[in-house]
Design an enzyme around this catalytic site. Structure first.
Site, PDB file in Angstrom:
ATOM      1  N   ASP A 102     -68.981 -47.748 -88.172  1.00 10.43           N
ATOM      2  CA  ASP A 102     -69.203 -46.884 -87.015  1.00 10.43           C
ATOM      3  C   ASP A 102     -68.137 -46.508 -86.071  1.00 10.43           C
ATOM      4  O   ASP A 102     -67.055 -47.160 -85.834  1.00 10.43           O
ATOM      5  CB  ASP A 102     -70.012 -47.866 -85.673  1.00 10.43           C
ATOM      6  CG  ASP A 102     -70.406 -47.019 -84.594  1.00 10.43           C
ATOM      7  OD1 ASP A 102     -71.294 -46.373 -84.688  1.00 10.43           O
ATOM      8  OD2 ASP A 102     -69.326 -47.134 -83.682  1.00 10.43           O
ATOM      9  N   TYR A 152     -62.396 -41.811 -81.142  1.00 10.03           N
ATOM     10  CA  TYR A 152     -61.464 -43.291 -81.634  1.00 10.03           C
ATOM     11  C   TYR A 152     -60.297 -42.791 -82.201  1.00 10.03           C
ATOM     12  O   TYR A 152     -59.398 -43.519 -82.301  1.00 10.03           O
ATOM     13  CB  TYR A 152     -62.144 -44.033 -82.408  1.00 10.03           C
ATOM     14  CG  TYR A 152     -63.616 -44.611 -81.867  1.00 10.03           C
ATOM     15  CD1 TYR A 152     -63.956 -44.362 -80.457  1.00 10.03           C
ATOM     16  CD2 TYR A 152     -64.699 -45.271 -82.665  1.00 10.03           C
ATOM     17  CE1 TYR A 152     -65.182 -44.929 -79.983  1.00 10.03           C
ATOM     18  CE2 TYR A 152     -65.663 -45.707 -82.071  1.00 10.03           C
ATOM     19  CZ  TYR A 152     -66.089 -45.673 -80.852  1.00 10.03           C
ATOM     20  OH  TYR A 152     -67.095 -46.092 -80.371  1.00 10.03           O
ATOM     21  N   LYS A 206     -69.685 -40.036 -84.092  1.00 13.91           N
ATOM     22  CA  LYS A 206     -70.090 -39.382 -82.823  1.00 13.91           C
ATOM     23  C   LYS A 206     -69.418 -37.926 -82.247  1.00 13.91           C
ATOM     24  O   LYS A 206     -68.069 -38.214 -82.388  1.00 13.91           O
ATOM     25  CB  LYS A 206     -69.890 -40.720 -81.661  1.00 13.91           C
ATOM     26  CG  LYS A 206     -70.273 -42.002 -82.004  1.00 13.91           C
ATOM     27  CD  LYS A 206     -70.513 -42.833 -81.154  1.00 13.91           C
ATOM     28  CE  LYS A 206     -70.661 -44.308 -81.610  1.00 13.91           C
ATOM     29  NZ  LYS A 206     -69.208 -44.778 -82.009  1.00 13.91           N
ATOM     30  N   HIS A 256     -72.228 -38.945 -78.314  1.00 13.24           N
ATOM     31  CA  HIS A 256     -71.647 -40.048 -77.761  1.00 13.24           C
ATOM     32  C   HIS A 256     -72.011 -40.568 -76.634  1.00 13.24           C
ATOM     33  O   HIS A 256     -72.327 -41.616 -76.037  1.00 13.24           O
ATOM     34  CB  HIS A 256     -69.934 -39.787 -77.807  1.00 13.24           C
ATOM     35  CG  HIS A 256     -69.212 -41.042 -78.014  1.00 13.24           C
ATOM     36  ND1 HIS A 256     -68.207 -41.252 -78.598  1.00 13.24           N
ATOM     37  CD2 HIS A 256     -69.520 -42.333 -77.361  1.00 13.24           C
ATOM     38  CE1 HIS A 256     -67.731 -42.388 -78.681  1.00 13.24           C
ATOM     39  NE2 HIS A 256     -68.426 -42.897 -77.972  1.00 13.24           N
ATOM     40  N   LEU A 272     -70.844 -58.278 -78.504  1.00 12.89           N
ATOM     41  CA  LEU A 272     -70.110 -59.715 -78.073  1.00 12.89           C
ATOM     42  C   LEU A 272     -69.977 -59.519 -76.784  1.00 12.89           C
ATOM     43  O   LEU A 272     -69.292 -60.644 -76.441  1.00 12.89           O
ATOM     44  CB  LEU A 272     -69.287 -59.998 -79.243  1.00 12.89           C
ATOM     45  CG  LEU A 272     -69.442 -59.960 -80.650  1.00 12.89           C
ATOM     46  CD1 LEU A 272     -68.480 -60.035 -81.618  1.00 12.89           C
ATOM     47  CD2 LEU A 272     -70.558 -61.167 -80.953  1.00 12.89           C
ATOM     48  N   ILE A 313     -72.807 -53.722 -84.338  1.00 15.16           N
ATOM     49  CA  ILE A 313     -71.666 -53.052 -84.990  1.00 15.16           C
ATOM     50  C   ILE A 313     -70.354 -53.990 -84.255  1.00 15.16           C
ATOM     51  O   ILE A 313     -69.850 -53.206 -83.771  1.00 15.16           O
ATOM     52  CB  ILE A 313     -71.748 -51.655 -84.683  1.00 15.16           C
ATOM     53  CG1 ILE A 313     -72.044 -51.117 -83.414  1.00 15.16           C
ATOM     54  CG2 ILE A 313     -72.385 -50.782 -85.772  1.00 15.16           C
ATOM     55  CD1 ILE A 313     -71.843 -49.645 -82.978  1.00 15.16           C
ATOM     56  N   SER A 319     -64.110 -56.425 -84.991  1.00 14.00           N
ATOM     57  CA  SER A 319     -62.878 -57.312 -85.141  1.00 14.00           C
ATOM     58  C   SER A 319     -61.858 -56.959 -86.163  1.00 14.00           C
ATOM     59  O   SER A 319     -62.216 -56.305 -87.094  1.00 14.00           O
ATOM     60  CB  SER A 319     -63.200 -58.813 -85.516  1.00 14.00           C
ATOM     61  OG  SER A 319     -62.120 -59.735 -85.775  1.00 14.00           O
ATOM     62  N   VAL A 320     -60.455 -57.222 -86.023  1.00 15.26           N
ATOM     63  CA  VAL A 320     -59.486 -56.879 -86.949  1.00 15.26           C
ATOM     64  C   VAL A 320     -59.019 -58.377 -87.527  1.00 15.26           C
ATOM     65  O   VAL A 320     -58.035 -58.545 -88.336  1.00 15.26           O
ATOM     66  CB  VAL A 320     -58.425 -56.055 -86.105  1.00 15.26           C
ATOM     67  CG1 VAL A 320     -58.828 -54.686 -85.784  1.00 15.26           C
ATOM     68  CG2 VAL A 320     -57.737 -56.819 -85.164  1.00 15.26           C
ATOM     69  N   ASN A 322     -68.852 -62.672 -88.553  1.00  9.55           N
ATOM     70  CA  ASN A 322     -69.869 -61.805 -87.743  1.00  9.55           C
ATOM     71  C   ASN A 322     -70.847 -61.036 -88.663  1.00  9.55           C
ATOM     72  O   ASN A 322     -71.848 -60.595 -88.113  1.00  9.55           O
ATOM     73  CB  ASN A 322     -69.022 -60.625 -87.063  1.00  9.55           C
ATOM     74  CG  ASN A 322     -68.199 -60.994 -85.625  1.00  9.55           C
ATOM     75  OD1 ASN A 322     -68.111 -62.224 -85.429  1.00  9.55           O
ATOM     76  ND2 ASN A 322     -67.239 -60.295 -85.315  1.00  9.55           N
TER      77      ASN A 322
HETATM   78  P1  NAD Z   1     -67.744 -56.071 -79.212  1.00 16.70           P
HETATM   79  O1  NAD Z   1     -68.702 -56.777 -78.473  1.00 16.70           O
HETATM   80  O2  NAD Z   1     -68.012 -56.035 -80.696  1.00 16.70           O
HETATM   81  O3  NAD Z   1     -66.395 -57.044 -79.192  1.00 16.70           O
HETATM   82  C1  NAD Z   1     -65.156 -56.846 -79.661  1.00 16.70           C
HETATM   83  C2  NAD Z   1     -64.126 -58.084 -79.432  1.00 16.70           C
HETATM   84  O4  NAD Z   1     -64.709 -59.358 -79.443  1.00 16.70           O
HETATM   85  C3  NAD Z   1     -63.100 -57.985 -80.277  1.00 16.70           C
HETATM   86  O5  NAD Z   1     -61.916 -57.183 -79.861  1.00 16.70           O
HETATM   87  C4  NAD Z   1     -62.725 -59.541 -80.277  1.00 16.70           C
HETATM   88  O6  NAD Z   1     -61.750 -59.570 -78.924  1.00 16.70           O
HETATM   89  C5  NAD Z   1     -63.800 -60.263 -79.950  1.00 16.70           C
HETATM   90  N1  NAD Z   1     -64.287 -60.766 -81.360  1.00 16.70           N
HETATM   91  C6  NAD Z   1     -65.016 -60.317 -82.227  1.00 16.70           C
HETATM   92  N2  NAD Z   1     -65.443 -60.775 -83.001  1.00 16.70           N
HETATM   93  C7  NAD Z   1     -65.204 -62.139 -82.529  1.00 16.70           C
HETATM   94  C8  NAD Z   1     -65.649 -63.439 -82.801  1.00 16.70           C
HETATM   95  N3  NAD Z   1     -66.268 -63.722 -84.073  1.00 16.70           N
HETATM   96  N4  NAD Z   1     -65.224 -64.678 -82.352  1.00 16.70           N
HETATM   97  C9  NAD Z   1     -64.642 -64.402 -80.846  1.00 16.70           C
HETATM   98  N5  NAD Z   1     -64.547 -63.030 -80.471  1.00 16.70           N
HETATM   99  C10 NAD Z   1     -64.839 -62.248 -81.264  1.00 16.70           C
HETATM  100  O7  NAD Z   1     -67.124 -54.806 -78.609  1.00 16.70           O
HETATM  101  P2  NAD Z   1     -66.767 -53.292 -78.891  1.00 16.70           P
HETATM  102  O8  NAD Z   1     -65.790 -53.391 -80.174  1.00 16.70           O
HETATM  103  O9  NAD Z   1     -66.637 -52.489 -77.932  1.00 16.70           O
HETATM  104  O10 NAD Z   1     -68.099 -52.551 -79.758  1.00 16.70           O
HETATM  105  C11 NAD Z   1     -68.359 -52.712 -80.999  1.00 16.70           C
HETATM  106  C12 NAD Z   1     -68.505 -51.281 -81.514  1.00 16.70           C
HETATM  107  O11 NAD Z   1     -69.252 -50.657 -80.885  1.00 16.70           O
HETATM  108  C13 NAD Z   1     -67.114 -50.585 -81.364  1.00 16.70           C
HETATM  109  O12 NAD Z   1     -65.885 -50.951 -82.251  1.00 16.70           O
HETATM  110  C14 NAD Z   1     -67.564 -49.038 -81.409  1.00 16.70           C
HETATM  111  O13 NAD Z   1     -67.614 -48.849 -82.979  1.00 16.70           O
HETATM  112  C15 NAD Z   1     -68.864 -49.145 -80.795  1.00 16.70           C
HETATM  113  N6  NAD Z   1     -68.746 -48.812 -79.457  1.00 16.70           N
HETATM  114  C16 NAD Z   1     -69.669 -47.851 -79.077  1.00 16.70           C
HETATM  115  C17 NAD Z   1     -69.462 -47.321 -77.689  1.00 16.70           C
HETATM  116  C18 NAD Z   1     -70.176 -46.145 -77.296  1.00 16.70           C
HETATM  117  O14 NAD Z   1     -70.009 -45.390 -76.426  1.00 16.70           O
HETATM  118  N7  NAD Z   1     -71.256 -45.569 -78.055  1.00 16.70           N
HETATM  119  C19 NAD Z   1     -68.694 -48.057 -77.020  1.00 16.70           C
HETATM  120  C20 NAD Z   1     -67.921 -49.128 -77.216  1.00 16.70           C
HETATM  121  C21 NAD Z   1     -67.884 -49.445 -78.459  1.00 16.70           C
END
Ligand code: NAD
Length: 278
Positions: free
Chosen positions: A48, A53, A78, A111, A193, A233, A236-237, A245
């Site tokens: 995604d 981005y 998007k 988006h 998350l 979706i 994490s990096v 996950n």
């Molecule tokens: P997320 O809920 O996926 O949280 C990611 C964060 O959670 C990481 O940066 C890390 O700090 C923590 N994390 C991840 N895995 C973990 C684990 N196993 N244990 C503990 N902590 C953990 O939030 P996100 O990245 O904002 O959302 C996921 C994806 O959704 C984005 O990467 C993007 O592709 C999409 N997104 C879309 C919109 C939109 O407007 N459509 C907005 C935000 C994000």
């Protein structure tokens, strides 16, 4: 550990989409190759990204480097708010494809509705054209509220395949999920998350269930989504978390567990309000 096999959901156009994908928001261009390599070897096949981005070119490069056949992957991007409108949306799609180095998207999303611009209906008509031309297999929206979905239903011929919205145990989106279920729209959860900053993963209900099942708090939350039928979706990096996950298919939450998480809803957004953003 070997590759996890992720089940698909079936979209209203008959296309299959993996229920767990890899989000790449806020992964800096140049920092994506390693995490995506980890993700592919863990079993992720859905990615995604978004024009906003700034990392579509890196996604494309990582895909080519992986050697995975294009038709085994599910690529979502998007359209950003400043590219809404009929002509601009078609142009935006072509530019995303060029940056990705691909001739087709699996899923293209608006988006944000950006209702003050009042262009999302026209944009949606452009999306129908992009689908008809074969540049995009499925079309959907993101951050649409019920009123925006109703307007598309009244004024256009295509029901979005997906609505990707902020959704997690602190923001459960009951009204939207009900509308989606009634109209055949798949609910895709961003920030599944709680974006790691909401305190969700330290919530005693979540940590208690994690202990009960011998899983991590993130796995419990992702399993909750999966059992509700949401596409997720998580981003994490970190290699161990990327694996964690996607590894949510060997345990189940019971009704009591699901109810306990349902009770956490606070209607609390971490991101912008779609009625006013853009
Ligand atoms: P997320 O809920 O996926 O949280 C990611 C964060 O959670 C990481 O940066 C890390 O700090 C923590 N994390 C991840 N895995 C973990 C684990 N196993 N244990 C503990 N902590 C953990 O939030 P996100 O990245 O904002 O959302 C996921 C994806 O959704 C984005 O990467 C993007 O592709 C999409 N997104 C879309 C919109 C939109 O407007 N459509 C907005 C935000 C994000």
């Amino acid at each position: 550990m070997g590759e996890i096999r992720v089940p698909d959901v079936v979209l209203n156009d008959g296309v299959r989409m993996p229920q767990v994908g890899f989000g790449v928001f806020k992964v800096e261009p140049g920092a994506l190759a390693g995490p995506l390599r980890e993700a592919f070897s863990a079993g992720y096949r859905s990615i995604d990204t978004a024009a906003m981005y700034g990392n579509e070119a890196d996604v494309g490069a990582a895909v080519r480097e992986s050697g995975i056949a294009r038709d085994e992957l599910f690529v979502t991007t998007k359209l950003w708010n400043d590219s809404q409108g009929f002509e601009a949306a078609q142009q935006g799609c072509r530019e995303s494809l060029e940056r990705l180095g691909m001739d087709r998207l699996d899923l293209f999303l608006i988006h944000w509705p950006a209702p003050r611009q009042d262009l999302y209906v026209e944009t949606w008509r452009a999306f129908e054209g992009l689908r008809d031309q074969g540049l995009v297999t499925s079309i959907g929206v993101s951050n649409f509220q019920v009123a925006h979905l109703r307007r598309l239903a009244e004024e256009t011929a295509t029901v979005p395949a997906v609505n990707q919205v902020e959704l997690h145990p602190y923001l459960q989106q009951a009204e939207l999920r009900e509308y989606h279920a009634a109209h055949g729209i798949v609910t895709e959860a961003w920030g599944p998350l709680g974006q790691g900053k909401s305190g969700l993963l330290a919530d005693p209900v979540v940590t208690g269930l994690a202990e009960k099942h011998g899983k991590s708090p993130a796995q419990v939350v992702l399993r909750w989504h999966v059992q509700l039928g949401n596409v997720v979706i998580p981003k994490s990096v970190t290699a161990s978390r990327i694996v964690e996950n996607i590894d949510v298919f060997d345990f189940a939450l019971d009704d009591g567990d699901m109810d306990a998480i349902a009770s956490l809803d606070q209607g609390r957004r971490g991101g912008p309000d779609p009625d006013t953003f853009g």
